[in-house]
Design a protein around this motif. Structure first.
Motif, PDB file in Angstrom:
ATOM      1  N   ASN A   2       5.940  -4.669   4.900  1.00  0.00           N
ATOM      2  CA  ASN A   2       6.075  -3.739   5.795  1.00  0.00           C
ATOM      3  C   ASN A   2       4.715  -2.816   5.570  1.00  0.00           C
ATOM      4  N   GLU A   3       3.952  -2.484   6.640  1.00  0.00           N
ATOM      5  CA  GLU A   3       2.480  -1.644   6.437  1.00  0.00           C
ATOM      6  C   GLU A   3       2.500  -0.639   7.518  1.00  0.00           C
ATOM      7  N   PHE A   4       2.012   0.294   6.858  1.00  0.00           N
ATOM      8  CA  PHE A   4       1.465   1.485   7.922  1.00  0.00           C
ATOM      9  C   PHE A   4       0.336   2.389   7.297  1.00  0.00           C
ATOM     10  N   GLU A   5      -0.220   3.182   8.285  1.00  0.00           N
ATOM     11  CA  GLU A   5      -1.242   4.044   7.638  1.00  0.00           C
ATOM     12  C   GLU A   5      -1.244   5.566   8.257  1.00  0.00           C
ATOM     13  N   VAL A   6      -1.752   6.341   7.559  1.00  0.00           N
ATOM     14  CA  VAL A   6      -1.465   7.791   7.736  1.00  0.00           C
ATOM     15  C   VAL A   6      -2.899   8.390   7.798  1.00  0.00           C
TER      16      VAL A   6
END
Length: 146
Positions: A2-6
């Motif tokens: 899983n990946e995400f960016e903030v």
């Protein structure tokens, strides 16, 4: 995986923001659920430096040994867990944004054990924690509290 960016824009110079994120022992001041970061290697944090993140998540206490894998002064700090209930790589990149700093945090992770059963929830809650953490860090730095 899983990946995400903030992405958070902080109205402080890159050097100030980098100094704050490099001082990992202070991370609990702005990171929800993080109780402490125990440094297990010498200060200042460098590549190969180690620490243990201690916190609570979904009502469970966790300890995650972590290693600094990339450190480029005032540009990038990456840490990777080496154990615990999550595999988590946190890549923090900093760049000037006018008179301030654009902090981009890219997270790549996978749950283990108990947390694997609730992985979709874990991902949403982790992203929310990083969003809140970015806002908290912005407020602390802009108020000159760090």
């Amino acid at each position: 995986m899983n990946e995400f960016e903030v992405v958070t824009v902080i109205n402080r110079p890159v050097e100030d923001v980098f100094a704050a994120v490099r001082d990992v022992a202070k991370s609990p001041l702005w990171t929800p659920g993080l109780l402490e970061v125990q440094r297990t290697s010498e200060d200042p944090l460098e590549v190969g430096g180690t620490m243990v993140h201690v916190g609570t998540f979904l009502g469970r206490r966790y300890e995650s040994p972590t290693t600094c894998t990339t450190l480029i002064e005032n540009k990038q700090l990456t840490t990777t867990t080496t154990g615990g209930p999550f595999f988590l790589e946190v890549d923090q990149r900093l760049e000037p944004d006018g008179a301030g700093t654009k902090l981009t945090v890219h997270c790549k992770g996978e749950s283990r054990g108990f947390f694997k059963f609730a992985e979709p929830l874990v991902v949403r809650m982790t992203q929310r924690q990083f969003d809140t953490g970015g806002s908290n860090l912005k407020a602390l730095l802009e108020d000159h509290a760090l």
